[in-house]
Write an enzyme that holds these catalytic residues in place. Structure first.
Site, PDB file in Angstrom:
ATOM      1  N   THR A  62     -13.954   5.643 -15.466  1.00  0.00           N
ATOM      2  CA  THR A  62     -13.314   4.344 -15.572  1.00  0.00           C
ATOM      3  C   THR A  62     -12.515   4.088 -14.297  1.00  0.00           C
ATOM      4  OG1 THR A  62     -11.979   2.950 -17.014  1.00  0.00           O
ATOM      5  CG2 THR A  62     -11.335   5.267 -16.928  1.00  0.00           C
ATOM      6  N   LYS A  66     -15.492   3.738 -10.809  1.00  0.00           N
ATOM      7  CA  LYS A  66     -16.820   3.276 -11.242  1.00  0.00           C
ATOM      8  C   LYS A  66     -17.808   3.093 -10.081  1.00  0.00           C
ATOM      9  CE  LYS A  66     -15.757   1.083 -15.654  1.00  0.00           C
ATOM     10  NZ  LYS A  66     -15.875  -0.124 -16.471  1.00  0.00           N
ATOM     11  N   ASN A  87     -20.506   3.741 -15.463  1.00  0.00           N
ATOM     12  CA  ASN A  87     -19.442   4.115 -16.406  1.00  0.00           C
ATOM     13  C   ASN A  87     -19.841   5.303 -17.280  1.00  0.00           C
ATOM     14  OD1 ASN A  87     -21.249   2.843 -18.176  1.00  0.00           O
ATOM     15  ND2 ASN A  87     -19.596   2.145 -19.510  1.00  0.00           N
ATOM     16  N   ASP A 102     -21.727  -1.073 -19.665  1.00  0.00           N
ATOM     17  CA  ASP A 102     -20.779  -2.176 -19.916  1.00  0.00           C
ATOM     18  C   ASP A 102     -21.507  -3.485 -20.257  1.00  0.00           C
ATOM     19  OD1 ASP A 102     -18.355  -0.820 -19.648  1.00  0.00           O
ATOM     20  OD2 ASP A 102     -18.295  -1.113 -17.479  1.00  0.00           O
ATOM     21  N   GLY A 126     -14.770 -15.644 -14.098  1.00  0.00           N
ATOM     22  CA  GLY A 126     -14.400 -14.431 -13.367  1.00  0.00           C
ATOM     23  C   GLY A 126     -15.588 -13.912 -12.579  1.00  0.00           C
ATOM     24  N   GLY A 129     -15.480  -6.863 -11.352  1.00  0.00           N
ATOM     25  CA  GLY A 129     -16.392  -5.789 -11.737  1.00  0.00           C
ATOM     26  C   GLY A 129     -17.014  -5.994 -13.116  1.00  0.00           C
ATOM     27  N   ALA A 130     -16.205  -6.394 -14.090  1.00  0.00           N
ATOM     28  CA  ALA A 130     -16.739  -6.570 -15.441  1.00  0.00           C
ATOM     29  C   ALA A 130     -17.704  -7.750 -15.481  1.00  0.00           C
ATOM     30  CB  ALA A 130     -15.587  -6.792 -16.431  1.00  0.00           C
ATOM     31  N   THR A 152     -11.457 -17.680  -6.951  1.00  0.00           N
ATOM     32  CA  THR A 152     -11.970 -17.638  -5.578  1.00  0.00           C
ATOM     33  C   THR A 152     -13.459 -17.979  -5.641  1.00  0.00           C
ATOM     34  OG1 THR A 152     -10.394 -15.838  -5.239  1.00  0.00           O
ATOM     35  CG2 THR A 152     -12.028 -16.194  -3.495  1.00  0.00           C
TER      36      THR A 152
HETATM   37  P1  NAP Z   1     -11.485  -7.111 -11.298  1.00  0.00           P
HETATM   38  O1  NAP Z   1     -12.739  -6.542 -10.746  1.00  0.00           O
HETATM   39  O2  NAP Z   1     -10.194  -6.831 -10.603  1.00  0.00           O
HETATM   40  O3  NAP Z   1     -11.702  -8.730 -11.389  1.00  0.00           O
HETATM   41  C1  NAP Z   1     -10.624  -9.575 -11.668  1.00  0.00           C
HETATM   42  C2  NAP Z   1     -11.088 -11.024 -11.904  1.00  0.00           C
HETATM   43  O4  NAP Z   1      -9.965 -11.723 -12.446  1.00  0.00           O
HETATM   44  C3  NAP Z   1     -11.510 -11.772 -10.661  1.00  0.00           C
HETATM   45  O5  NAP Z   1     -12.488 -12.712 -10.998  1.00  0.00           O
HETATM   46  C4  NAP Z   1     -10.188 -12.459 -10.249  1.00  0.00           C
HETATM   47  O6  NAP Z   1     -10.383 -13.647  -9.513  1.00  0.00           O
HETATM   48  C5  NAP Z   1      -9.660 -12.842 -11.611  1.00  0.00           C
HETATM   49  N1  NAP Z   1      -8.197 -13.037 -11.605  1.00  0.00           N
HETATM   50  C6  NAP Z   1      -7.254 -12.069 -11.544  1.00  0.00           C
HETATM   51  N2  NAP Z   1      -6.027 -12.614 -11.583  1.00  0.00           N
HETATM   52  C7  NAP Z   1      -6.213 -13.968 -11.657  1.00  0.00           C
HETATM   53  C8  NAP Z   1      -5.334 -15.090 -11.732  1.00  0.00           C
HETATM   54  N3  NAP Z   1      -4.000 -14.928 -11.744  1.00  0.00           N
HETATM   55  N4  NAP Z   1      -5.873 -16.338 -11.831  1.00  0.00           N
HETATM   56  C9  NAP Z   1      -7.221 -16.494 -11.829  1.00  0.00           C
HETATM   57  N5  NAP Z   1      -8.102 -15.475 -11.758  1.00  0.00           N
HETATM   58  C10 NAP Z   1      -7.608 -14.233 -11.674  1.00  0.00           C
HETATM   59  O7  NAP Z   1     -11.263  -6.665 -12.822  1.00  0.00           O
HETATM   60  P2  NAP Z   1     -12.370  -6.159 -13.880  1.00  0.00           P
HETATM   61  O8  NAP Z   1     -12.597  -4.707 -13.714  1.00  0.00           O
HETATM   62  O9  NAP Z   1     -13.534  -7.095 -13.811  1.00  0.00           O
HETATM   63  O10 NAP Z   1     -11.569  -6.327 -15.267  1.00  0.00           O
HETATM   64  C11 NAP Z   1     -11.207  -7.606 -15.755  1.00  0.00           C
HETATM   65  C12 NAP Z   1     -10.659  -7.503 -17.176  1.00  0.00           C
HETATM   66  O11 NAP Z   1     -11.677  -7.044 -18.044  1.00  0.00           O
HETATM   67  C13 NAP Z   1      -9.493  -6.513 -17.363  1.00  0.00           C
HETATM   68  O12 NAP Z   1      -8.546  -7.107 -18.205  1.00  0.00           O
HETATM   69  C14 NAP Z   1     -10.132  -5.320 -18.053  1.00  0.00           C
HETATM   70  O13 NAP Z   1      -9.210  -4.623 -18.887  1.00  0.00           O
HETATM   71  C15 NAP Z   1     -11.201  -6.019 -18.906  1.00  0.00           C
HETATM   72  N6  NAP Z   1     -12.332  -5.145 -19.250  1.00  0.00           N
HETATM   73  C16 NAP Z   1     -12.639  -5.000 -20.577  1.00  0.00           C
HETATM   74  C17 NAP Z   1     -13.712  -4.196 -20.938  1.00  0.00           C
HETATM   75  C18 NAP Z   1     -14.051  -4.018 -22.403  1.00  0.00           C
HETATM   76  O14 NAP Z   1     -14.754  -3.055 -22.727  1.00  0.00           O
HETATM   77  N7  NAP Z   1     -13.635  -4.905 -23.273  1.00  0.00           N
HETATM   78  C19 NAP Z   1     -14.482  -3.545 -19.960  1.00  0.00           C
HETATM   79  C20 NAP Z   1     -14.137  -3.728 -18.600  1.00  0.00           C
HETATM   80  C21 NAP Z   1     -13.055  -4.542 -18.264  1.00  0.00           C
HETATM   81  P3  NAP Z   1     -10.378 -13.627  -7.898  1.00  0.00           P
HETATM   82  O15 NAP Z   1     -11.786 -13.231  -7.482  1.00  0.00           O
HETATM   83  O16 NAP Z   1     -10.037 -15.011  -7.522  1.00  0.00           O
HETATM   84  O17 NAP Z   1      -9.354 -12.614  -7.451  1.00  0.00           O
END
Ligand code: NAP
Length: 276
Positions: A62, A66, A87, A102, A126, A129-130, A152
């Site tokens: 995790t 990843k 993962n 995932d 979004g 990564g997810a 973005t």
């Molecule tokens: P990540 O790669 O850091 O991506 C973050 C995304 O959120 C980007 O699109 C970013 O936009 C956007 N973002 C962040 N802050 C923002 C804001 N203030 N306003 C607008 N957009 C914003 O994160 P990730 O790994 O994809 O994870 C995202 C979420 O998914 C987390 O909460 C994580 O816990 C959850 N998740 C859940 C599972 C599950 O099994 N349920 C699995 C994986 C992840 P920009 O490109 O503009 O920065």
């Protein structure tokens, strides 16, 4: 001999996988233990070598490993390679093989609602990564359209360009997504917006949401984000991030053992941990 399974991350103390997966190991009479290991990025390579040397049966990785793990594996599944993230790792007769469960985990969680995406217009919010795992996996299923909106915009464009599967996709600004929201059958929120402690935030306005839509939020803390609450109040069907979490774990377990576990049991277990 008792088998070892593990999850590697940094931090790792919050992970719900050990309780969830130790319970299904016991429930399936498998003599094994699933252990969380905190591994810092600089120690990842040596940790993988150590796990391989001791003959670990399989493990999850995790945040933040990843993508970083890929060079240290012996082989990688095509989809995981395309996504650029792993993962789940299987020890296949001494060879460590990486997978990404995932995206399929997310899609499997939708089965009660959707059997085919061919007539569905999907919006992904979004481009992190997810989103990448969900978008690439879903693009393989030929939805009618699958568009991406992101703060973005350039990152949404890059994600669409990077997708190896042909898809009818366009990048949208958050404002454009809000304006055209009524066109979408499925809306998937993949950012951390609305996650504890910022529980009042939402990524876009749901004013124009189609009340027949399925709205998913992959955040599970809180169980009902403000985004899902507003979607439910508009009459939409909603799903939180517990399903994705449970199914990615179930698919990993199946890769390690050949057994698809009792998902209801896993979900109940996760909900108990979240409520505690
Ligand atoms: P990540 O790669 O850091 O991506 C973050 C995304 O959120 C980007 O699109 C970013 O936009 C956007 N973002 C962040 N802050 C923002 C804001 N203030 N306003 C607008 N957009 C914003 O994160 P990730 O790994 O994809 O994870 C995202 C979420 O998914 C987390 O909460 C994580 O816990 C959850 N998740 C859940 C599972 C599950 O099994 N349920 C699995 C994986 C992840 P920009 O490109 O503009 O920065």
């Amino acid at each position: 001999m008792k088998k070892l399974f593990a999850v590697l991350g940094d931090p790792i103390g919050h992970s719900m996988s050990p309780i969830m997966l130790n319970d299904v190991l016991t429930n399936n009479n498998i003599d094994a233990h699933y252990h969380p290991f905190k591994v810092s990025p600089e120690d990842l390579e040596i940790a993988i070598k150590g796990l391989k040397a001791i003959g670990i049966a399989g493990f999850n990785v995790t945040i933040p490993h990843k993508s970083a793990i890929i060079p240290f594996l012996d082989d990688i599944d095509e989809l995981a390679l395309r996504i650029g993230a792993v993962n789940t790792v299987v020890n296949d007769n001494g060879k460590l093989v990486g997978y990404n469960t995932d995206g399929y985990g997310f899609i499997k969680g939708l089965e009660p609602y959707i059997s085919s995406f061919s007539n569905k217009k999907v919006l992904v919010i979004g481009a992190g990564g997810a989103a990448r795992a969900i978008y690439f996996t879903m693009a393989k299923m030929n939805p009618l359209a699958i568009d991406i909106t992101n703060r973005t915009l350039m990152k949404a464009k890059e994600l669409i360009q990077a997708c190896p599967f042909e898809s009818n996709s366009k990048p949208l600004s958050l404002k454009d997504a809000e304006a055209h929201l009524n066109e979408y059958d499925v809306v998937i929120q993949t950012t951390m917006i609305g996650m504890y402690p910022n529980v009042s935030e939402t990524p876009i306005s749901l004013k124009n949401l189609n009340n027949q839509a399925l709205v998913c939020d992959i955040v599970y803390n809180p169980l009902e984000t403000q985004f899902l609450l507003e979607a439910r109040q508009k009459g939409a069907t909603v799903q939180n991030g517990v399903e994705m979490f449970v199914y990615q774990g179930a698919l990993a377990f199946e890769k390690w053992t050949g057994i698809f576990p009792d998902v209801k049991r896993m979900r109940d277990n996760v909900l108990r941990q979240l409520e505690a």
